[in-house]
Scaffold this active site. Structure first.
Site, PDB file in Angstrom:
ATOM      1  N   HIS A 191     -11.485 -47.139  56.781  1.00 56.68           N
ATOM      2  CA  HIS A 191     -12.340 -47.098  57.970  1.00 56.68           C
ATOM      3  C   HIS A 191     -13.691 -47.772  57.691  1.00 56.68           C
ATOM      4  O   HIS A 191     -14.175 -48.590  58.481  1.00 56.68           O
ATOM      5  CB  HIS A 191     -12.584 -45.648  58.403  1.00 56.68           C
ATOM      6  N   HIS A 245     -12.626 -38.587  52.538  1.00 60.36           N
ATOM      7  CA  HIS A 245     -13.110 -39.458  51.473  1.00 60.36           C
ATOM      8  C   HIS A 245     -14.283 -38.816  50.748  1.00 60.36           C
ATOM      9  O   HIS A 245     -15.030 -38.020  51.326  1.00 60.36           O
ATOM     10  CB  HIS A 245     -13.549 -40.826  52.015  1.00 60.36           C
TER      11      HIS A 245
END
Length: 344
Positions: A191, A245
């Protein structure tokens, strides 16, 4: 040739002022001559190999997304930082190409409707596409090679909360295969890398178009430039907030995206701080070729010496701009240039 140089010398003052103060105005007048209808087919044909390589990047990206990552050893003592709860994505996967690709392309189209420059439109789309795809390939290749567990790996591996390890101390996951496989793709963030690749390219593009570094001190223009970068940063932060993440993952991803975006942008456009940073290289090359062909095809007063005179004048004007605008360029001029310019 002596009379030619005397003639050139009489024209130089006018040409200097014309080149310095009206060059940008002349370039703007030429806008609208290179449209999709007039030059689009030839431009696409000239870059057919670039588009074919782009398709290969798409295939490679799909393959990297499908294959299994490296299943890194995860012991019981490593689970301390991997027990964050599983959450939905704040920014869904389908939204990434919307804001990272379609949004910049929309800006390119708006600029084209205003300036009618097919070179700007084509190179903007091609550069953006390469930026996001090269970033995607790099990101997914590193993902699969690294195999770093996500912060929520524990619940992906043991959805019922019961830990199981093999005789070597490695996890023996009993969750869904696809969810477990995705759990080994933490570093770097896809992303974040796509966001900075697409929106970083857009930021550089806008920087050149609105002439942020025109030395006039309109600092409010920076707000427009930083807006895409702010959006990319918020997406990166959301990946940490969603526990998909670690912070190192999004930091490295942002760095990769920005570096690739800068390389791809400068392949087609001058630096934003350049005097001609508002347009692509191809536009100025086409403009110069058009003017040269026009001078050769229609010499003034029907004399064949005029094109030679015009070329000599252009050479003198370039030398003048180098010495006036860049004092250090005066030291780089050869003795032959000094003789031609009349300084010796």
């Amino acid at each position: 040739m002596a009379w030619v140089w005397r003639r050139v010398g009489s024209l130089l003052p006018f040409h200097y002022f014309h080149a310095i103060f009206q060059k940008r105005r002349m370039d703007q007048v030429e806008l609208g001559r290179h449209t999709i209808k007039s030059h689009g087919a030839a431009l696409a044909k000239n870059h057919v190999h670039d588009w074919l390589i782009l398709l290969l990047l798409v295939v490679l990206e799909v393959i990297l997304f499908i294959i299994h990552p490296f299943y890194r050893f995860v012991g019981k003592d490593m689970m301390t930082d991997l027990k964050y709860p599983m959450k939905r994505n704040t920014v869904p996967v389908w939204a990434v190409p919307v804001y990272a690709v379609l949004l910049p392309v929309s800006v390119f189209l708006l600029v084209y409707l205003r300036r009618r420059d097919v070179y700007d439109l084509h190179h903007g789309i091609l550069g953006l596409s390469y930026s996001v795809l090269i970033t995607g390939v790099i990101t997914d290749a590193i993902k699969n090679a690294t195999g770093r567990p996500r912060p929520d790996f524990f619940w992906r591996c043991f959805p019922n909360g019961m830990e199981v390890y093999d005789k070597l101390g490695n996890v023996a996951c009993h969750g869904e295969e696809l969810i477990i496989r995705e759990g080994y793709k933490s570093f770097p963030s896809g992303h974040a890398s796509w966001s900075f690749a697409g929106l970083g390219f857009l930021s550089l593009y806008l920087c050149g178009k609105i002439r942020v570094f025109d030395r006039k001190g309109h600092i409010a223009k920076l707000c427009i430039i930083f807006l895409p970068l702010l959006l990319a940063s918020l997406v990166a932060v959301s990946r940490v907030d969603d526990y998909w993440h670690h912070w190192q993952d999004v930091f490295a991803a942002g760095f990769i995206g920005l570096i690739v975006a800068a390389f791809c942008y400068h392949q087609f456009f001058p630096p934003p701080y350049d005097e001609e940073g508002w347009g692509p290289y191809a536009y100025f090359r086409a403009l110069e070729e058009t003017r040269t062909d026009s001078n050769l095809a229609h010499p003034p007063n029907g004399t064949s010496a005029r094109p030679v005179e015009a070329q000599a004048t252009n050479r003198q004007a370039r030398l003048y701009r180098n010495t006036v605008l860049s004092p250090e360029a005066r030291e780089e001029c050869s003795p032959f240039d000094d003789v031609e310019s009349g300084r010796r």
